[in-house]
Scaffold this motif. Sequence first.
Motif, PDB file in Angstrom:
ATOM      1  N   LEU A   7       3.574   3.474  -1.088  1.00 28.19           N
ATOM      2  CA  LEU A   7       2.848   2.701  -0.093  1.00 28.19           C
ATOM      3  C   LEU A   7       3.234   1.229  -0.152  1.00 28.19           C
ATOM      4  N   SER A   8       3.565   0.694   0.990  1.00 29.24           N
ATOM      5  CA  SER A   8       3.907  -0.716   1.122  1.00 29.24           C
ATOM      6  C   SER A   8       2.748  -1.436   1.802  1.00 29.24           C
ATOM      7  N   PRO A   9       2.290  -2.561   1.265  1.00 28.21           N
ATOM      8  CA  PRO A   9       1.181  -3.278   1.893  1.00 28.21           C
ATOM      9  C   PRO A   9       1.451  -3.644   3.353  1.00 28.21           C
ATOM     10  N   SER A  10       2.692  -3.924   3.694  1.00 31.68           N
ATOM     11  CA  SER A  10       3.006  -4.342   5.065  1.00 31.68           C
ATOM     12  C   SER A  10       2.974  -3.189   6.062  1.00 31.68           C
ATOM     13  N   THR A  11       3.101  -1.937   5.596  1.00 33.48           N
ATOM     14  CA  THR A  11       3.080  -0.795   6.512  1.00 33.48           C
ATOM     15  C   THR A  11       1.959   0.188   6.182  1.00 33.48           C
ATOM     16  N   GLU A  12       0.969  -0.272   5.452  1.00 36.08           N
ATOM     17  CA  GLU A  12      -0.095   0.602   4.973  1.00 36.08           C
ATOM     18  C   GLU A  12      -0.785   1.383   6.082  1.00 36.08           C
ATOM     19  N   SER A  13      -1.145   0.740   7.181  1.00 34.74           N
ATOM     20  CA  SER A  13      -1.870   1.446   8.246  1.00 34.74           C
ATOM     21  C   SER A  13      -1.022   2.536   8.879  1.00 34.74           C
ATOM     22  N   ILE A  14       0.271   2.306   9.019  1.00 34.11           N
ATOM     23  CA  ILE A  14       1.172   3.318   9.575  1.00 34.11           C
ATOM     24  C   ILE A  14       1.323   4.473   8.587  1.00 34.11           C
ATOM     25  N   ASP A  15       1.539   4.128   7.314  1.00 37.37           N
ATOM     26  CA  ASP A  15       1.744   5.157   6.292  1.00 37.37           C
ATOM     27  C   ASP A  15       0.512   6.041   6.123  1.00 37.37           C
TER      28      ASP A  15
END
Length: 81
Positions: A7-15
């Motif tokens: 999980l990347s903080p910048s793409t969390e909602s997408i992931d």
Amino acid sequence: MVVVEVLSPSTESIDLADKLADYFKVASIQHYLIIRARRREVIHHSRSGSEIVSRVINIGSIVLDPPGISIDLADVYPAMA
């Protein structure tokens, strides 16, 4: 059969939302694991018939069947064991 993503903080909602539906459109995918890098936690989504079962694991092991393997969180997060 198994998709593992850190999980990347910048793409969390997408992931955490969009990718889940997209991955499980692929019939051969049985498990989708989301590894949280900042804390000891794995989100395990798995196919169960026509449903997707989700659970959060922060201790112990994750059993992936199929293909019949087990992953110990101490191996994923050795510095936090």
